[in-house]
Design a protein around this motif. Structure first.
Motif, PDB file in Angstrom:
ATOM      1  N   PHE A 112      93.915 154.120 114.393  1.00  0.00           N
ATOM      2  CA  PHE A 112      95.294 154.441 114.750  1.00  0.00           C
ATOM      3  C   PHE A 112      95.959 155.277 113.661  1.00  0.00           C
ATOM      4  O   PHE A 112      96.726 156.201 113.961  1.00  0.00           O
ATOM      5  CB  PHE A 112      96.075 153.149 114.977  1.00  0.00           C
ATOM      6  N   ARG A 113      95.681 154.970 112.411  1.00  0.00           N
ATOM      7  CA  ARG A 113      96.281 155.753 111.326  1.00  0.00           C
ATOM      8  C   ARG A 113      95.801 157.196 111.358  1.00  0.00           C
ATOM      9  O   ARG A 113      96.590 158.128 111.164  1.00  0.00           O
ATOM     10  CB  ARG A 113      95.947 155.100 109.988  1.00  0.00           C
ATOM     11  N   TRP A 114      94.519 157.375 111.610  1.00  0.00           N
ATOM     12  CA  TRP A 114      93.997 158.736 111.695  1.00  0.00           C
ATOM     13  C   TRP A 114      94.583 159.474 112.893  1.00  0.00           C
ATOM     14  O   TRP A 114      94.927 160.662 112.794  1.00  0.00           O
ATOM     15  CB  TRP A 114      92.471 158.698 111.778  1.00  0.00           C
ATOM     16  N   VAL A 115      94.699 158.784 114.017  1.00  0.00           N
ATOM     17  CA  VAL A 115      95.274 159.426 115.207  1.00  0.00           C
ATOM     18  C   VAL A 115      96.735 159.798 114.969  1.00  0.00           C
ATOM     19  O   VAL A 115      97.191 160.877 115.365  1.00  0.00           O
ATOM     20  CB  VAL A 115      95.135 158.491 116.427  1.00  0.00           C
ATOM     21  N   ALA A 117      98.163 160.484 112.055  1.00  0.00           N
ATOM     22  CA  ALA A 117      98.214 161.630 111.143  1.00  0.00           C
ATOM     23  C   ALA A 117      97.829 162.922 111.859  1.00  0.00           C
ATOM     24  O   ALA A 117      98.463 163.971 111.661  1.00  0.00           O
ATOM     25  CB  ALA A 117      97.291 161.384 109.956  1.00  0.00           C
ATOM     26  N   ILE A 118      96.809 162.849 112.704  1.00  0.00           N
ATOM     27  CA  ILE A 118      96.391 164.041 113.449  1.00  0.00           C
ATOM     28  C   ILE A 118      97.476 164.469 114.432  1.00  0.00           C
ATOM     29  O   ILE A 118      97.718 165.670 114.629  1.00  0.00           O
ATOM     30  CB  ILE A 118      95.060 163.767 114.172  1.00  0.00           C
ATOM     31  N   SER A 119      98.157 163.505 115.040  1.00  0.00           N
ATOM     32  CA  SER A 119      99.222 163.831 115.993  1.00  0.00           C
ATOM     33  C   SER A 119     100.355 164.591 115.310  1.00  0.00           C
ATOM     34  O   SER A 119     100.873 165.582 115.844  1.00  0.00           O
ATOM     35  CB  SER A 119      99.758 162.552 116.631  1.00  0.00           C
ATOM     36  N   ILE A 120     100.733 164.133 114.123  1.00  0.00           N
ATOM     37  CA  ILE A 120     101.796 164.825 113.389  1.00  0.00           C
ATOM     38  C   ILE A 120     101.344 166.224 112.987  1.00  0.00           C
ATOM     39  O   ILE A 120     102.105 167.204 113.086  1.00  0.00           O
ATOM     40  CB  ILE A 120     102.206 164.000 112.161  1.00  0.00           C
TER      41      ILE A 120
END
Length: 300
Positions: A112-115, A117-120
């Motif tokens: 979730f943290r990676w997703v 960060a990628i979303s931002i």
């Protein structure tokens, strides 16, 4: 009633429903578990009240050219804060849903943290264009962030629907209720973004549907937090369940591996206290290894 009057009525009703949901969260003593939801509703209620107050002033003689900058930055700043808080609400709901499976919970947090960060990063990248000014870049970034958050929300709702039985939940669970309300808001947000990109008119039938969806989400949360939640069932998974296997695998991910000494080991690698413990242990084991005296006499 005209479409404009219906939208204005529902817009004024929205902050009242937000306050009601916050009150129900506090009354049911689950505000700590849904802290980000409380923050999201508080921001939504305050921003909507402020925007309605500005529109009221415009309708009573105050120049709209003076109030427009205040309205613009209030709207978009609150829109951005709501998008970020919505991400944290999704994160909190995921943690609550995966609480019985700590391994998958730990793995899901990492993903979730990676997703997030990628979303931002994607929101910033999509909004960036060579001729984009500061205001256009800001609005495009916030809009893209809201759309990404809405997609993540719908994915969470889909996950909760599929995993509701293995997680020991039911359709009366507040986790499902909050996810359902977020799904309604996410759908309305995506429809609003599509409507703005194709038409600048905000007073259409689709906009009424979007506002109704938002109010329906707030009413859904009110119902779920008004009535008591059924107790979470004990999870009984078969040994062949993929949830159990992936949970066991995820439990050991990131742990330090064990080490095995091969060959001769020099005493220098041990501390003096460790050497003393091994000496005493070997001294205690020595009598047990020696044959009894009767055996010596028989052999003689």
């Amino acid at each position: 009633m005209t479409e404009m009057s219906v939208i204005h009525f529902l817009t004024c009703l929205s902050p009242i429903l937000c306050i009601v949901v916050v009150y129900l969260l506090l009354r049911s003593k689950v505000a700590r578990a849904y802290l980000y939801l409380v923050a999201l509703l508080s921001v939504k209620a305050l921003s909507t009240c402020g925007l309605v107050a500005l529109l009221y002033l415009v309708g009573h003689g105050v120049s709209k050219y003076k109030l427009y900058p205040i309205y613009f930055y209030t709207y978009w700043s609150s829109f951005a804060v709501e998008g970020v808080l919505a991400l944290f609400v999704i994160y909190g709901i995921f943690l609550l849903a995966m609480d019985p499976l700590p391994g998958l919970k730990k793995l899901g947090v990492l993903i979730f943290r990676w997703v997030g960060a990628i979303s931002i990063a994607v929101a910033l990248g999509v909004a960036f264009t060579p001729h984009a000014s500061g205001i256009k870049f800001m609005t495009a970034t916030i809009t893209q962030l809201q759309q990404t958050t809405s997609i993540l929300t719908l994915c969470l709702l889909l996950f909760v629907c599929f995993a509701i039985r293995p997680m020991g939940l039911s359709y009366r669970s507040r986790i499902f209720g909050v996810s359902l309300g977020l799904g309604m808001m996410a759908t309305a947000s995506l429809c609003t973004a599509a409507m703005i990109s194709h038409s600048g008119n905000m007073y259409t039938t689709l906009s009424i549907v979007c506002v109704i969806a938002e109010c329906s989400a707030l009413l859904t949360w009110s119902a779920y937090f008004t009535f008591p939640e059924p107790q979470r069932k004990m999870i009984l998974l078969p040994t062949t369940s993929p949830f159990l296997r992936w949970n066991q695998i995820a439990m050991v991910l990131g742990d330090e591996p064990g080490y095995v000494a091969l060959g001769e080991v020099s005493p220098d690698v041990f501390a003096p206290a460790e050497l003393e413990i091994m000496r005493r242990a070997s001294a205690k084991m020595q009598p047990a290894l020696e044959p009894p005296a009767a055996m010596h006499s028989l052999s003689a």
